[in-house]
Design an enzyme around this catalytic site. Sequence first.
Site, short mmCIF file in Angstrom:
data_model
loop_
_atom_site.label_atom_id
_atom_site.label_comp_id
_atom_site.label_asym_id
_atom_site.label_seq_id
_atom_site.Cartn_x
_atom_site.Cartn_y
_atom_site.Cartn_z
N ARG A 268 0.83 -1.22 0.00
CA ARG A 268 0.00 0.00 0.00
C ARG A 268 0.86 1.26 0.00
O ARG A 268 1.75 1.41 0.83
CB ARG A 268 -0.90 0.02 1.24
CG ARG A 268 -1.54 -1.31 1.55
CD ARG A 268 -2.25 -1.29 2.89
NE ARG A 268 -3.36 -0.36 2.95
CZ ARG A 268 -4.01 -0.05 4.07
NH1 ARG A 268 -3.62 -0.58 5.22
NH2 ARG A 268 -5.02 0.79 4.05
N HIS B 13 -8.53 43.80 -12.87
CA HIS B 13 -9.44 44.79 -12.29
C HIS B 13 -10.73 44.11 -11.82
O HIS B 13 -11.16 44.29 -10.69
CB HIS B 13 -9.76 45.87 -13.33
CG HIS B 13 -10.68 46.94 -12.83
ND1 HIS B 13 -12.04 46.89 -13.02
CD2 HIS B 13 -10.43 48.06 -12.10
CE1 HIS B 13 -12.59 47.94 -12.46
NE2 HIS B 13 -11.64 48.68 -11.88
N ARG C 24 -10.29 54.58 -0.04
CA ARG C 24 -9.70 55.11 -1.27
C ARG C 24 -10.60 56.21 -1.80
O ARG C 24 -11.72 55.93 -2.20
CB ARG C 24 -9.60 54.02 -2.33
CG ARG C 24 -8.85 52.77 -1.93
CD ARG C 24 -8.97 51.80 -3.11
NE ARG C 24 -8.25 50.57 -2.90
CZ ARG C 24 -8.80 49.47 -2.40
NH1 ARG C 24 -10.06 49.47 -2.01
NH2 ARG C 24 -8.07 48.37 -2.27
N GLU D 290 4.98 52.22 0.10
CA GLU D 290 4.73 51.25 -0.97
C GLU D 290 5.81 51.29 -2.04
O GLU D 290 5.63 50.77 -3.14
CB GLU D 290 3.34 51.46 -1.58
CG GLU D 290 3.04 52.92 -1.91
CD GLU D 290 1.58 53.15 -2.26
OE1 GLU D 290 0.91 52.21 -2.70
OE2 GLU D 290 1.12 54.30 -2.12
N GLY E 99 1.36 49.62 1.48
CA GLY E 99 0.62 49.24 0.29
C GLY E 99 1.42 48.14 -0.38
O GLY E 99 2.29 48.40 -1.20
N ASN F 224 0.71 45.85 -2.51
CA ASN F 224 0.57 45.54 -3.94
C ASN F 224 1.64 46.31 -4.72
O ASN F 224 2.39 45.73 -5.50
CB ASN F 224 -0.80 45.97 -4.47
CG ASN F 224 -1.93 45.24 -3.80
OD1 ASN F 224 -1.70 44.24 -3.12
ND2 ASN F 224 -3.13 45.73 -3.97
N CYS G 191 -2.35 47.46 4.13
CA CYS G 191 -3.66 47.56 3.49
C CYS G 191 -3.65 47.06 2.05
O CYS G 191 -4.56 47.30 1.29
CB CYS G 191 -4.18 48.98 3.55
SG CYS G 191 -3.07 50.18 2.85
P1 ADP Z 1 -6.00 4.04 -0.52
O1 ADP Z 1 -4.84 4.83 -0.01
O2 ADP Z 1 -6.32 4.29 -1.95
O3 ADP Z 1 -7.17 4.11 0.39
P2 ADP Z 1 -5.32 1.55 0.69
O4 ADP Z 1 -3.90 1.19 0.82
O5 ADP Z 1 -5.97 2.08 1.91
O6 ADP Z 1 -5.49 2.53 -0.53
O7 ADP Z 1 -6.08 0.26 0.19
C1 ADP Z 1 -7.38 0.31 -0.27
C2 ADP Z 1 -8.22 -0.75 0.38
O8 ADP Z 1 -7.63 -2.01 0.23
C3 ADP Z 1 -8.36 -0.59 1.88
O9 ADP Z 1 -9.38 0.29 2.20
C4 ADP Z 1 -8.71 -1.99 2.29
O10 ADP Z 1 -10.08 -2.20 2.15
C5 ADP Z 1 -7.95 -2.84 1.32
N1 ADP Z 1 -6.75 -3.34 1.96
C6 ADP Z 1 -5.53 -2.78 2.00
N2 ADP Z 1 -4.69 -3.54 2.73
C7 ADP Z 1 -5.39 -4.60 3.16
C8 ADP Z 1 -5.11 -5.72 3.99
N3 ADP Z 1 -3.88 -5.91 4.51
N4 ADP Z 1 -6.07 -6.61 4.23
C9 ADP Z 1 -7.30 -6.41 3.71
N5 ADP Z 1 -7.66 -5.38 2.94
C10 ADP Z 1 -6.72 -4.48 2.66
MG MG Z 2 -0.58 51.86 -4.06
MG MG Z 3 -7.22 3.73 2.24
#
Ligand code: ADP
Ligand code: MG
Ligand code: MG
Length: 912
Positions: free
Chosen positions: A101, A475, A590, A781, A802, A804, A867
């Site tokens: 992940r 503007h 102004r 400014e 000022g 800007n 300002c």
């Molecule tokens: P994102 O960052 O896109 O949410 P994730 O890494 O959270 O991606 O993964 C998406 C989904 O995958 C999670 O919400 C979960 O449901 C599933 N998932 C990820 N890792 C596991 C795991 N170890 N076991 C079961 N499901 C998982």
């Molecule tokens: Mg000015």
């Molecule tokens: Mg997730």
Amino acid sequence: MEQHVYRFGADRTGADVTEGNASMKFMLGGKGANLAEMARLGLPVPGGFTVTCQTCMAYSNAGNVWPEGVLDEIKVALADMEERMGKRLGDADDPLLVSVRSGAPFSMPGMMDTVLNLGMNDESVQGLIAQTENPRFAWDSYRRFVQMFSNVVLGVDSDLFENALTEKRLVAGVRSDAELAEQDLRELVAEFKQIVSEHVDPEQYPEIVVDGKVVFPSDPMLQLRLAIQAVFGSWMNERAVLYRALNKIPDDLGTAVNVQSMVFGNKGDTSATGVAFTRNPASGAREFYGDFLVNAQGEDVVAGIRNTEPISDLKKIPALHEAGEELERIFGILEGHFRDMCDIEFTIEQGKLWMLQTRVGKRTATAALKIAIDMVEEGLITKEEAVKRIDPAQLDQLLHPQFDKTAQFDILAKGLNASPGAAVGEVVFSSDDAVARVNEGHKVVLVRWETNPDDLKGMTVAEGILTSHGGKTSHAAVIARGMGTPCVCGVETFRIDAGAKEVRIEGSDVILHEGDIISLDGTQGIVVLGAVPLTSAEITGDLDTMLSWADEIRLDETDGRAYHVRVNADNPADAELALDFGAEAIGLCRTEHMFLGDRKQIIQSFILSADEAVRQKALDDLLAVQTDDFVKMLRTMTGRDMVIRLLDPPLHEFLDDPRELEVEIARAEATGALSGKELEERQALLRRINGMTESNPMLGLRGVRLSIVYPDLPLMQVRAIATATAQLKRDGFDPRPEIMVPLVSITEEHVRVRAVIEQTLAEIAAEYDVELDIPIGTMVELPRACVVADQIAQYAEFFCFGTNDLTQTTFGFSRDDAESKFIPLYLHEKILPVNPFETIDPAVLELVKMAVDKGRSVNPDMHFGVCGEHGGDPASISGFFNVAGVNYVSCSPYRVPLARLAAAQAKLDARK
Ligand code: ADP
Ligand code: MG
Ligand code: MG
């Protein structure tokens, strides 16, 4: 030696072996840091390890080469994980399966990749069958893995797999994947592998080539390495780079990779998977919020393929009741621990709950306020923390009307989101038409190529403003934001023919005519044909509560200076509105805005007439109307300071466009429509207007220079201010004007004008027999003024910056052009980190600080304010107070609530 891999979860005895924690998100990413934190809290987290973000950057910087020793570290961590789980990757008896992940320091939803069920091959599928006694489940997991891995890691088009699945369902005569039999799934695994062999370029993946042919990798260690590489690579994929650019996330953070043992929500009716929030992220209400699916895995919940069930029903399912109770208990633990609303991903495997992710949840502005205030009441956080948690920029959402969230519509065109809020009205093409239609009781949207000061009348009455040219500080944009009018700028597909009163829209066959209804959303920068229903702006009780807490903090003088917030306002209505929004005073009035409309005629005759009597009459008329203006403004602001700036813009801004005059003359010459005398007059006028043309008007005859060249002008203005003040004092009011001289660069300029001002004040004071104690200050400014600030300070009671013009002159960037010509490129190429006209540049801030320090050194009682447009930008506000040491910022009325909050946050930052 640098550690690249951090473990999380428990060992086989249940003892926690977690090495990371929630504070390590820049190493472990948000997901990894919080998985570690949950494990430390004793929550059920499937075990695993995290490869750091720094490893990703090292790999990427080396041209996708693994840094020395990291692969060995991963092998050790994996062996340890196998030991902890009592299973081995690829094992034929009881295989370990993992997810790989991504997880960056900041959440980048949907931008990067995840692979589930990694470790499947022809052996481990047998092990999974043996363990689960469920061959269908095992083959389905295998099938899912080949599909996901091939798509994410090997880049195979997902349609190819979907087509194969569809065909399989047809042949089997079933409607959903869930009805496919074991045999079908087994065949699909083989077919998917075949697709991979046919569609993956062997040169790109030499590791999986056998005898010149791509073969789906069966070695789990190779699968793992390729998957981690793919996650590393996804940090630099196009959409991730774009997302970071849009959200101002640095490119050099990298993503972490979490390798985690799989749990299964798809093992039948006692299993489920879901996402949840500990409170309602839309309203902030204290209720559980989210969805789940029985017998499902991973992304099934968000993918929208099956109808999900509300989280509140989880406990109602007997087989999931206990897990549901546990989940609610964990909601409480997480809120108590993170002291904020959390967003959660979970899976239930055969009745047992597993936590897969948590983070502080995203929320609407309404919810943010409600949650923060509730949590103060619940004793979970302090008022200071509550104030710190609200994003000032998000407050905009609450102060302007919006498109109704449930509305359905097609976008007609897109432009820049120049001024927030939504508007609906009839299309008009000129300021006069706008006024005329509004007088007939219609609502209008002013559609212009670009606006100029002449359009102010129309802009004032319009519900919304649309331009086809110009950027976010054009503007139209600046004025619209000041007025709080929704505005979409730079709608390039609009081909406006103002003469014919119609718009052709490039790429569409719609033609808009005067009177047609359009809707625009300046928060998003979109234009819609027809009326979109709006929801109205309201300052709710919660917003009020939060801002009053912010005021307590920023106005507290026991810990140093108070951080004041003023408003830029030129008319009583704006002043009134700003007072409602909590402005303490006027930081910039102004006066040139008081010379538009009917009065343009008067100032024109002053500027252009050669006849002294005509000029004097014009001055007298101006004196009368200006006195009246100041009476109204100062009465509204009684008891509060009001900084009035003497006339500032180049005079030609008050004159007619010479090109139009030329056309008129040419036409008259041809047709004889004008008498000889009339014609001569026009020609003389044209000569005078042409004579006033400057090459660089922004650097030309303007500001204090006008007061020196035309001393009658400041005389008249000061007389008006003094007279209004004297009259109001006599009537028992407490007017507190402050007079400001713009665009000073030379001390002597200020000295001369100050003498005129003082003399005039003395005259009026004598005439009315009142004391007129009106501070006189300088608008700082120009860089030179900053450098000689200690000299100027000897003759000034206050400085107001000022920023800007100070930005424009420090960089030598013309604000009118730079933002459309090259700043976008500078930002894209990272030559500039931010647009210096939006957020104050450090060098410009340094000049402000220099002038403040020099001023205070000469005159400790001096007052300092800002300002420019930056006065309403949260990041700049913090710099002005905490770095430069000013006393107040001043901004447009609709930005005042935001500035109050940002000032309080700056004060809290300074306390640390
Ligand atoms: P994102 O960052 O896109 O949410 P994730 O890494 O959270 O991606 O993964 C998406 C989904 O995958 C999670 O919400 C979960 O449901 C599933 N998932 C990820 N890792 C596991 C795991 N170890 N076991 C079961 N499901 C998982
Ligand atoms: Mg000015
Ligand atoms: Mg997730």
